[in-house]
Design a protein around this motif. Sequence first.
Motif, PDB file in Angstrom:
ATOM      1  N   LEU A  56       0.788  -1.135  -0.118  1.00  0.00           N
ATOM      2  CA  LEU A  56       0.466   0.310   0.198  1.00  0.00           C
ATOM      3  C   LEU A  56       0.935   1.274  -0.131  1.00  0.00           C
ATOM      4  O   LEU A  56       0.352   1.710  -0.210  1.00  0.00           O
ATOM      5  CB  LEU A  56      -1.141  -0.047   1.477  1.00  0.00           C
ATOM      6  N   ARG A  83      -1.774  -7.994  -3.771  1.00  0.00           N
ATOM      7  CA  ARG A  83      -2.448  -8.053  -2.983  1.00  0.00           C
ATOM      8  C   ARG A  83      -3.078  -9.090  -3.173  1.00  0.00           C
ATOM      9  O   ARG A  83      -4.224  -9.549  -2.252  1.00  0.00           O
ATOM     10  CB  ARG A  83      -2.883  -6.743  -2.942  1.00  0.00           C
ATOM     11  N   LEU A  89      -5.556  -8.787   4.150  1.00  0.00           N
ATOM     12  CA  LEU A  89      -6.196  -7.739   4.627  1.00  0.00           C
ATOM     13  C   LEU A  89      -7.138  -7.252   5.298  1.00  0.00           C
ATOM     14  O   LEU A  89      -7.830  -7.773   5.069  1.00  0.00           O
ATOM     15  CB  LEU A  89      -5.552  -6.224   4.083  1.00  0.00           C
ATOM     16  N   GLN A 109     -13.121 -11.133  -2.027  1.00  0.00           N
ATOM     17  CA  GLN A 109     -11.637 -11.246  -2.728  1.00  0.00           C
ATOM     18  C   GLN A 109     -11.192 -12.434  -2.753  1.00  0.00           C
ATOM     19  O   GLN A 109     -11.096 -12.727  -3.919  1.00  0.00           O
ATOM     20  CB  GLN A 109     -11.296 -10.877  -1.063  1.00  0.00           C
TER      21      GLN A 109
ATOM     22  N   PRO B 692     -11.574   0.290   0.713  1.00  0.00           N
ATOM     23  CA  PRO B 692     -11.284  -1.652   0.759  1.00  0.00           C
ATOM     24  C   PRO B 692     -10.690  -2.185  -0.188  1.00  0.00           C
ATOM     25  O   PRO B 692      -9.453  -3.358  -0.264  1.00  0.00           O
ATOM     26  CB  PRO B 692     -12.321  -1.820   1.323  1.00  0.00           C
ATOM     27  N   TRP B 694      -9.517  -0.540  -2.825  1.00  0.00           N
ATOM     28  CA  TRP B 694      -7.616  -0.625  -2.922  1.00  0.00           C
ATOM     29  C   TRP B 694      -6.997  -2.150  -2.425  1.00  0.00           C
ATOM     30  O   TRP B 694      -5.627  -2.508  -3.223  1.00  0.00           O
ATOM     31  CB  TRP B 694      -7.695   0.585  -2.884  1.00  0.00           C
ATOM     32  N   ALA B 695      -7.019  -2.138  -1.524  1.00  0.00           N
ATOM     33  CA  ALA B 695      -6.691  -2.779  -0.088  1.00  0.00           C
ATOM     34  C   ALA B 695      -6.944  -4.185  -0.474  1.00  0.00           C
ATOM     35  O   ALA B 695      -5.984  -5.130  -0.867  1.00  0.00           O
ATOM     36  CB  ALA B 695      -6.830  -2.776   0.731  1.00  0.00           C
ATOM     37  N   LEU B 696      -8.250  -4.736  -1.459  1.00  0.00           N
ATOM     38  CA  LEU B 696      -8.055  -5.949  -1.935  1.00  0.00           C
ATOM     39  C   LEU B 696      -7.203  -5.876  -2.961  1.00  0.00           C
ATOM     40  O   LEU B 696      -7.625  -6.729  -3.746  1.00  0.00           O
ATOM     41  CB  LEU B 696      -9.981  -6.299  -1.657  1.00  0.00           C
TER      42      LEU B 696
END
Lengths: 222, 793
Positions: A56, A83, A89, A109, B692, B694-696
């Motif tokens: 990130l 990621r 996360l 996800q 979120p 982006w984080a995923l």
Amino acid sequence: MNALTLVSVSKSFPSAEGRVEVLRGVSLTVPQGSAHALTGESGSGKSTLLHIAAGLELADAGRVLIGESDLTAADEAGRAALRRGQVGLIFQQFNLIPSLTVAANLGFQARLAARHDAGFITHLAERLGVADLMTRYPEQLSGGQQQRVAIGRCLAARPALVLADEPTGALDEATGDRVLDLMLDLTAETGAALLLVTHSPRLAARCGTRHHLRAGQLEQAP
Amino acid sequence: MIRATLSALLSHWVRNKLQLAMLLAGLALATALWSGVQALNTEARSAYATAEALLSEGETARLEHRSGQVSLSDFLTLRQAGWLVSPILEGRLTLGEARVTLIGIEPLTAPPGAGPALAAEDLSRFFAGHGFAHPQTLREIGPHTPDLQSSEAVPVGTVLVDIGTAQRLLETDQLSALTLGQTQPEGLRPLETLTPDLRLIPPGEGAELAGLTDSFHLNLTAFGLLAFAVGLFIVHSAVGLAFEQRRAMFRTLRALGLPLRHLTACLAAELLVFALVAGTIGLVLGYALATLLMPDVALTLRGLYGAPVPGALAFNPLWALAGLAMALGGTALAGAQALWRLWRLPLLAPAQPRAWAHASARGLRLQTGLAAALALLAMFLALRGTGLVAGFTLLAAVLLAAALTVPLVLTVLLRLAERAARGPLTEWFWADSRQNLPRLSLALMALMLALAANIGVGTMVASFRATFIDWLDLRLVAEVNVMPRSAEEASALRAFLTPRTEGILPMQRVDAQLASQPAQIYAMKDHATFRDNWPLIDPVPGVWDRLAAGEGVLVNEQLYRRAGLLAGDMLDIPQAGSLPVLGAYPDYGNPLAQAVLALPLFNEVWPETPIRQFAVRTDNATELIAALQDDFGLSPAQITDQAQAKEISLAIFERTFLITRALNVLTLSVAALALFAALVTLAGMRLAQLAPLWALGLTPRQLAGLELTRALVLGALTMLLALPVGLMLAQVLLAVINVQAFGWRLPMQIFPDDWARLGLWAALAILAAASLPALRLWRHGPAQLLRVFAAER
């Protein structure tokens, strides 16, 4: 094999008094299937380290490897792909997608990573105690419930590495303990490595290995 | 306490400068469009008043002949009998480089107040042939000005001279009318006995400009109001979002002990300051806009109604005050809901979007109910309503009902899309679009209004244009038109033309009142030109034969619809008696009622009526025009060929809708700004929702692309909704408003090319509105998104 490797990672930020060095040549390895805790005082750089590990944020110097893939050499798209496929996360504020139901959040996800397994998600939902909440939206859940869904969302994609940033920080102690238990159990069950960032020595003690971040450098926790 | 509170509240705007700019821009633009239109209306109306004051038309009775010409002997007869009458001569002529209205008066006998006050030395110059004109007219006439003196009291486009000078310049010995002094000596012989051919026009009736142009101004006002409403959507949206963003702050302030009353008062004061600042900017912009549009409005009013409106704008303090009041009222309207919500919300209501979402859900239900009520009102008005006000109310009800339904329809469409979606991203895309709809709905409603107005007005204008061009081709069939200056010249012309042409159609006209409306009665020669070409509405069988036999009249569509006539109905024609209506003919662009009688019947009733024009049918127009000029000695100004006539008619037509088009484009621009304001404001709040993802594992570029796509998809769906609403609007304009305002009804034609063009423009506007937030996300995405996670501790 290591799920995460940090080699001499440094990071500094500009401030009114000049640049502040947050990480000074930090090296760390998290082997597959292990659980590591990272503690430190507020502002010690724990979250920065976690963000760099997740791609990130970029390190000023040093290397970051996810499995055998070099994160520092990847561009934004490459980091995003890593990621998506290998990292899970979990955040303090859960960060569920408010427009999707619990069921859709859980599978989100995994579907992005093309590893969607309906049976596994059902199993996770039951283990996490959210099977009855599948049609609800995040804002209809309590904090503990939301964090359990966030853990489920992360693990449903079967990541090799789970990075959790103060996952119980927004929960009361009892709920936090229950959530951590579940997280440790499930990461162990799926074989994922876990790096847990927390300021609580009590929670850190539940992990196999502990690290402490002080003045931008890592030291073995007592 | 107040100071501390204000500084806390205002700190939000310091940190969100773009949002503040949008709020001020929205209000300023809304005020600008509204006050701009009002400035145009005020200026035009004041010009009508000047024109009426010049001849004291509002207070003085007039004597007129049906032919439009009064003889000098009538004037002398009345003066000798003791009547206090004064002669007037009106005519059009070219002076220098301008075409002007020449008005001749006789200052010694003119009623007090008519014309500019003349000093003794002016009077002598006046008699010597000098005249008065508005400074603008003097500029238009150019350097080759006869001896004219500048006077603001004379309407633009008019030159005021002594009656003798006017007769010399217009080459006539006749008068247009006689004005009657307000007080007359007692015991005079009645007017009917002295001058039986003259008719008395009571005070006020001659002043028709204000009445005739009312519909034009109402159209402008309606557009101004629409633009104002669209602007208010921006303000409402910006104020609402600013309140939502500051909810946590409100809670903290109240938790710290600030009474709710103080907080509400501070927020109201904040809005008041914004309204004053933006209102003032809006007034300046509105004045600039009006100055820009004024020349076109003036041309339209002069072309359509012959109204003497100046092309320049004068500043009116009352207008400025009204504009500012509108800005204050609009802000109060736009901010009232937010203030009310704040007043009602419990102190400990969670400072999260969910509380707002609950309020939005309630709002959606209320909105849908209101839309249904408005739709019912529209249905009632469509079935039962009469009059222009009812027509505009119907229009407003249709537009508002449609705008209020936008969020509901979009919610349903997005839900359907969500159900049909396969894949996590598309599912998220639709679900997220639906979730963010409440924050965008006001801007989308404004966009829908602007698009529907564009489609509706565009369809109306294009339908009108297509019909008008076809109609012109049918109506202007005479190849050459010739204007004789006198009865002698008319006779000579007839003799000259007869062997050289295939048909001579004389044009004779008298003014009259038909069905209580100011009207003109024309003579029509029985000729194939009319039989073959004139389109008729609702004609009786054998209409042309019956007309030729003097068995009835044709009326123009304006009179037909306004008086509610049907074929076969009897129409009272002054002096000719009651005659059946044989049918109606379209007469676009003419504000007056009109009737057509057979030429023999006309000449029998009004034998002395001069011939104003000959419409000439010929195979070789060029040769005939050359012969008229070279052999007959006619001046070029007396001859109009068909192409010229069409050009003039089309130019008048284009001008009529120039302002409408300009306001259309402005309204769409305001709507694009509304969308931009909403998207920019939303962009900051979206970060927490996008982080979120982006984080995923999504890249900022992908996220930016999705944001852009979302704006386009919502815009496209809004455009789809605007299409039927726009067509409905066009139908109301064509079948209700135009009939009420102008007296003609047109068939609706569909122009998909125009929709495609509008769609493209709308897409460009949406892309422009959405690209800045998307670009920011793409370029500064990681740094911005990371802040979401960093802010967690």
